[in-house]
Design a protein around this motif. Sequence first.
Motif, mmCIF file in Angstrom:
data_model
loop_
_atom_site.group_PDB
_atom_site.id
_atom_site.type_symbol
_atom_site.label_atom_id
_atom_site.label_comp_id
_atom_site.label_asym_id
_atom_site.label_seq_id
_atom_site.Cartn_x
_atom_site.Cartn_y
_atom_site.Cartn_z
ATOM 1 N N LYS A 19 38.985 41.734 34.189
ATOM 2 C CA LYS A 19 37.958 42.724 33.857
ATOM 3 C C LYS A 19 38.008 43.920 34.804
ATOM 4 O O LYS A 19 38.218 43.786 36.003
ATOM 5 N N ARG A 20 37.797 45.087 34.258
ATOM 6 C CA ARG A 20 37.783 46.355 35.002
ATOM 7 C C ARG A 20 36.696 46.358 36.075
ATOM 8 O O ARG A 20 35.616 45.820 35.886
ATOM 9 N N THR A 52 43.937 50.032 28.336
ATOM 10 C CA THR A 52 42.779 49.280 28.810
ATOM 11 C C THR A 52 42.896 47.811 28.433
ATOM 12 O O THR A 52 42.688 46.925 29.267
ATOM 13 N N GLY A 68 36.609 43.608 40.568
ATOM 14 C CA GLY A 68 37.721 44.040 39.721
ATOM 15 C C GLY A 68 38.873 44.608 40.548
ATOM 16 O O GLY A 68 38.675 45.167 41.625
ATOM 17 N N CYS A 127 45.579 46.185 30.589
ATOM 18 C CA CYS A 127 45.098 45.931 31.955
ATOM 19 C C CYS A 127 44.150 44.727 31.996
ATOM 20 O O CYS A 127 44.221 43.906 32.918
ATOM 21 N N GLU A 128 43.273 44.618 31.015
ATOM 22 C CA GLU A 128 42.354 43.480 30.973
ATOM 23 C C GLU A 128 43.125 42.169 30.829
ATOM 24 O O GLU A 128 42.771 41.168 31.462
ATOM 25 N N GLN A 129 44.179 42.167 30.035
ATOM 26 C CA GLN A 129 44.987 40.962 29.851
ATOM 27 C C GLN A 129 45.776 40.614 31.108
ATOM 28 O O GLN A 129 45.934 39.443 31.445
#
Length: 74
Positions: A31-32, A22, A41, A25-27
Amino acid sequence: MKEFTYTITVPKFGGDNHASQTVWCEQKFGKRWSVIDNRDGLWCCFWGGRSIPGSYSWHFKNEQDALLFSLTWL
């Protein structure tokens, strides 16, 4: 959710890979996706549920994002 064409199901390998994935993925992708506060997103993730306990399904809008995730985490 229909725009998330690319799905990858990842089994739990011990530890808390979901949290690390998670953050990663955010990096990489921002944002999801959320139906409540982030409909722009590019990715989202859901627990496999009772049918596939301990696994998570990762959904991506872009094929190259799904491929990068696969190469990194599988």
